[in-house]
Design a protein around this motif. Structure first.
Motif, PDB file in Angstrom:
ATOM      1  N   MET A  36      54.597  -2.979  54.631  1.00 48.43           N
ATOM      2  CA  MET A  36      54.830  -3.406  56.014  1.00 48.43           C
ATOM      3  C   MET A  36      53.853  -2.689  56.929  1.00 48.43           C
ATOM      4  O   MET A  36      53.652  -1.470  56.802  1.00 48.43           O
ATOM      5  CB  MET A  36      56.270  -3.095  56.433  1.00 48.43           C
ATOM      6  N   GLY A  37      53.270  -3.424  57.837  1.00 47.63           N
ATOM      7  CA  GLY A  37      52.277  -2.821  58.721  1.00 47.63           C
ATOM      8  C   GLY A  37      52.406  -3.293  60.150  1.00 47.63           C
ATOM      9  O   GLY A  37      53.045  -4.296  60.438  1.00 47.63           O
ATOM     10  N   TRP A  38      51.818  -2.500  61.015  1.00 49.79           N
ATOM     11  CA  TRP A  38      51.673  -2.872  62.419  1.00 49.79           C
ATOM     12  C   TRP A  38      50.182  -2.939  62.751  1.00 49.79           C
ATOM     13  O   TRP A  38      49.425  -2.006  62.436  1.00 49.79           O
ATOM     14  CB  TRP A  38      52.347  -1.847  63.336  1.00 49.79           C
ATOM     15  N   TYR A  39      49.792  -4.043  63.350  1.00 47.55           N
ATOM     16  CA  TYR A  39      48.433  -4.240  63.817  1.00 47.55           C
ATOM     17  C   TYR A  39      48.481  -4.375  65.337  1.00 47.55           C
ATOM     18  O   TYR A  39      49.528  -4.646  65.921  1.00 47.55           O
ATOM     19  CB  TYR A  39      47.837  -5.513  63.215  1.00 47.55           C
ATOM     20  N   ARG A  40      47.322  -4.225  65.961  1.00 42.68           N
ATOM     21  CA  ARG A  40      47.251  -4.455  67.396  1.00 42.68           C
ATOM     22  C   ARG A  40      45.941  -5.149  67.737  1.00 42.68           C
ATOM     23  O   ARG A  40      44.947  -5.015  67.024  1.00 42.68           O
ATOM     24  CB  ARG A  40      47.393  -3.154  68.188  1.00 42.68           C
ATOM     25  N   GLN A  41      46.007  -5.865  68.838  1.00 39.47           N
ATOM     26  CA  GLN A  41      44.827  -6.597  69.295  1.00 39.47           C
ATOM     27  C   GLN A  41      44.762  -6.535  70.807  1.00 39.47           C
ATOM     28  O   GLN A  41      45.710  -6.945  71.496  1.00 39.47           O
ATOM     29  CB  GLN A  41      44.876  -8.049  68.816  1.00 39.47           C
ATOM     30  N   SER A  42      43.629  -6.040  71.300  1.00 37.71           N
ATOM     31  CA  SER A  42      43.372  -6.013  72.737  1.00 37.71           C
ATOM     32  C   SER A  42      42.509  -7.211  73.095  1.00 37.71           C
ATOM     33  O   SER A  42      41.831  -7.771  72.228  1.00 37.71           O
ATOM     34  CB  SER A  42      42.659  -4.712  73.116  1.00 37.71           C
ATOM     35  N   PRO A  43      42.488  -7.606  74.366  1.00 38.82           N
ATOM     36  CA  PRO A  43      41.671  -8.753  74.775  1.00 38.82           C
ATOM     37  C   PRO A  43      40.208  -8.572  74.388  1.00 38.82           C
ATOM     38  O   PRO A  43      39.603  -7.528  74.645  1.00 38.82           O
ATOM     39  CB  PRO A  43      41.855  -8.775  76.293  1.00 38.82           C
ATOM     40  N   GLY A  44      39.641  -9.563  73.731  1.00 38.40           N
ATOM     41  CA  GLY A  44      38.234  -9.528  73.354  1.00 38.40           C
ATOM     42  C   GLY A  44      37.936  -8.688  72.130  1.00 38.40           C
ATOM     43  O   GLY A  44      36.767  -8.542  71.749  1.00 38.40           O
ATOM     44  N   MET A  45      38.987  -8.141  71.514  1.00 37.64           N
ATOM     45  CA  MET A  45      38.783  -7.274  70.356  1.00 37.64           C
ATOM     46  C   MET A  45      39.426  -7.911  69.126  1.00 37.64           C
ATOM     47  O   MET A  45      40.272  -8.801  69.227  1.00 37.64           O
ATOM     48  CB  MET A  45      39.420  -5.906  70.603  1.00 37.64           C
ATOM     49  N   GLY A  46      39.010  -7.447  67.961  1.00 35.29           N
ATOM     50  CA  GLY A  46      39.624  -7.902  66.728  1.00 35.29           C
ATOM     51  C   GLY A  46      40.955  -7.216  66.492  1.00 35.29           C
ATOM     52  O   GLY A  46      41.300  -6.252  67.167  1.00 35.29           O
ATOM     53  N   ARG A  47      41.677  -7.720  65.559  1.00 37.76           N
ATOM     54  CA  ARG A  47      42.969  -7.121  65.219  1.00 37.76           C
ATOM     55  C   ARG A  47      42.735  -5.937  64.302  1.00 37.76           C
ATOM     56  O   ARG A  47      42.023  -6.056  63.300  1.00 37.76           O
ATOM     57  CB  ARG A  47      43.857  -8.176  64.547  1.00 37.76           C
ATOM     58  N   GLU A  48      43.340  -4.803  64.639  1.00 36.30           N
ATOM     59  CA  GLU A  48      43.156  -3.609  63.817  1.00 36.30           C
ATOM     60  C   GLU A  48      44.489  -3.098  63.292  1.00 36.30           C
ATOM     61  O   GLU A  48      45.528  -3.219  63.959  1.00 36.30           O
ATOM     62  CB  GLU A  48      42.452  -2.485  64.604  1.00 36.30           C
ATOM     63  N   LEU A  49      44.423  -2.532  62.105  1.00 38.20           N
ATOM     64  CA  LEU A  49      45.618  -1.933  61.519  1.00 38.20           C
ATOM     65  C   LEU A  49      45.922  -0.615  62.236  1.00 38.20           C
ATOM     66  O   LEU A  49      45.062   0.245  62.343  1.00 38.20           O
ATOM     67  CB  LEU A  49      45.403  -1.670  60.031  1.00 38.20           C
ATOM     68  N   VAL A  50      47.143  -0.474  62.703  1.00 37.91           N
ATOM     69  CA  VAL A  50      47.590   0.758  63.346  1.00 37.91           C
ATOM     70  C   VAL A  50      48.243   1.680  62.319  1.00 37.91           C
ATOM     71  O   VAL A  50      47.914   2.857  62.227  1.00 37.91           O
ATOM     72  CB  VAL A  50      48.585   0.464  64.481  1.00 37.91           C
ATOM     73  N   ALA A  51      49.161   1.131  61.558  1.00 40.09           N
ATOM     74  CA  ALA A  51      49.880   1.928  60.561  1.00 40.09           C
ATOM     75  C   ALA A  51      50.496   0.993  59.534  1.00 40.09           C
ATOM     76  O   ALA A  51      50.785  -0.168  59.831  1.00 40.09           O
ATOM     77  CB  ALA A  51      50.972   2.771  61.224  1.00 40.09           C
ATOM     78  N   ALA A  52      50.693   1.514  58.332  1.00 32.81           N
ATOM     79  CA  ALA A  52      51.327   0.733  57.281  1.00 32.81           C
ATOM     80  C   ALA A  52      52.159   1.656  56.408  1.00 32.81           C
ATOM     81  O   ALA A  52      51.882   2.858  56.318  1.00 32.81           O
ATOM     82  CB  ALA A  52      50.296  -0.005  56.442  1.00 32.81           C
ATOM     83  N   ILE A  53      53.179   1.071  55.780  1.00 30.84           N
ATOM     84  CA  ILE A  53      54.036   1.826  54.876  1.00 30.84           C
ATOM     85  C   ILE A  53      54.282   0.984  53.634  1.00 30.84           C
ATOM     86  O   ILE A  53      54.665  -0.183  53.726  1.00 30.84           O
ATOM     87  CB  ILE A  53      55.348   2.243  55.575  1.00 30.84           C
ATOM     88  N   SER A  54      54.040   1.580  52.487  1.00 29.01           N
ATOM     89  CA  SER A  54      54.153   0.865  51.223  1.00 29.01           C
ATOM     90  C   SER A  54      55.603   0.831  50.748  1.00 29.01           C
ATOM     91  O   SER A  54      56.469   1.516  51.309  1.00 29.01           O
ATOM     92  CB  SER A  54      53.280   1.548  50.170  1.00 29.01           C
ATOM     93  N   PRO A  55      55.879   0.086  49.693  1.00 30.31           N
ATOM     94  CA  PRO A  55      57.240   0.094  49.131  1.00 30.31           C
ATOM     95  C   PRO A  55      57.683   1.497  48.710  1.00 30.31           C
ATOM     96  O   PRO A  55      58.873   1.810  48.786  1.00 30.31           O
ATOM     97  CB  PRO A  55      57.128  -0.845  47.924  1.00 30.31           C
ATOM     98  N   SER A  56      56.754   2.330  48.300  1.00 27.47           N
ATOM     99  CA  SER A  56      57.094   3.701  47.906  1.00 27.47           C
ATOM    100  C   SER A  56      57.064   4.662  49.096  1.00 27.47           C
ATOM    101  O   SER A  56      57.168   5.872  48.920  1.00 27.47           O
ATOM    102  CB  SER A  56      56.128   4.194  46.825  1.00 27.47           C
ATOM    103  N   ARG A  57      56.888   4.096  50.299  1.00 23.85           N
ATOM    104  CA  ARG A  57      56.909   4.842  51.565  1.00 23.85           C
ATOM    105  C   ARG A  57      55.660   5.694  51.779  1.00 23.85           C
ATOM    106  O   ARG A  57      55.674   6.632  52.566  1.00 23.85           O
ATOM    107  CB  ARG A  57      58.174   5.669  51.722  1.00 23.85           C
ATOM    108  N   THR A  58      54.606   5.372  51.081  1.00 27.88           N
ATOM    109  CA  THR A  58      53.310   5.969  51.402  1.00 27.88           C
ATOM    110  C   THR A  58      52.841   5.370  52.718  1.00 27.88           C
ATOM    111  O   THR A  58      52.900   4.158  52.912  1.00 27.88           O
ATOM    112  CB  THR A  58      52.283   5.678  50.302  1.00 27.88           C
ATOM    113  N   THR A  59      52.376   6.240  53.619  1.00 28.45           N
ATOM    114  CA  THR A  59      51.979   5.756  54.938  1.00 28.45           C
ATOM    115  C   THR A  59      50.481   5.942  55.165  1.00 28.45           C
ATOM    116  O   THR A  59      49.845   6.822  54.585  1.00 28.45           O
ATOM    117  CB  THR A  59      52.741   6.497  56.044  1.00 28.45           C
TER     118      THR A  59
END
Length: 120
Positions: A36-59
């Motif tokens: 599961m992850g969170w991405y963000r996108q600002s106007p005029g910018m690409g979408r970037e990964l902010v944070a993610a957590i795996s099934p084993s809870r590796t972040t």
């Protein structure tokens, strides 16, 4: 399947926000296989990964939020949480929740996005 994101809003510089994303109509055992992850996108910018957590809870975190942000998951509630502290104006963006199955067995999903605005 839907990813329902919530928790965005306006906050002053230095403040905190807690974003939540719940997977609806997804079998629990399937949710547990997703990164599961969170991405963000600002106007005029690409979408970037902010944070993610795996099934084993590796972040993993983008460097710009390390030390200020925590991602966690509650598998029983099929929910992923992004706790953001010490927010800066450059954190302002639309934040999207994502579910990714690295095995390729299941499709990936995106939430509808929630707007975060940080200003003084």
């Amino acid at each position: 399947v839907q990813l329902q994101a919530s928790g965005g809003g306006w906050v002053q510089t230095g403040g905190s926000l807690r974003l939540s994303c719940r997977a609806s109509r997804m079998i629990l055992s399937v949710f547990n296989t997703y990164t599961m992850g969170w991405y963000r996108q600002s106007p005029g910018m690409g979408r970037e990964l902010v944070a993610a957590i795996s099934p084993s809870r590796t972040t993993t975190y983008v460097d710009s939020v390390k030390g200020r942000t925590t991602i966690s998951r509650d598998n029983g509630k099929k929910t992923v949480i992004l706790q953001m502290n010490s927010l800066k104006p450059e954190d302002s963006a639309v934040y999207y929740c994502n579910a990714l199955d690295h095995s390729g067995t299941y499709p990936s999903y995106w939430g509808q996005g929630t707007l975060v605005t940080v200003s003084s």
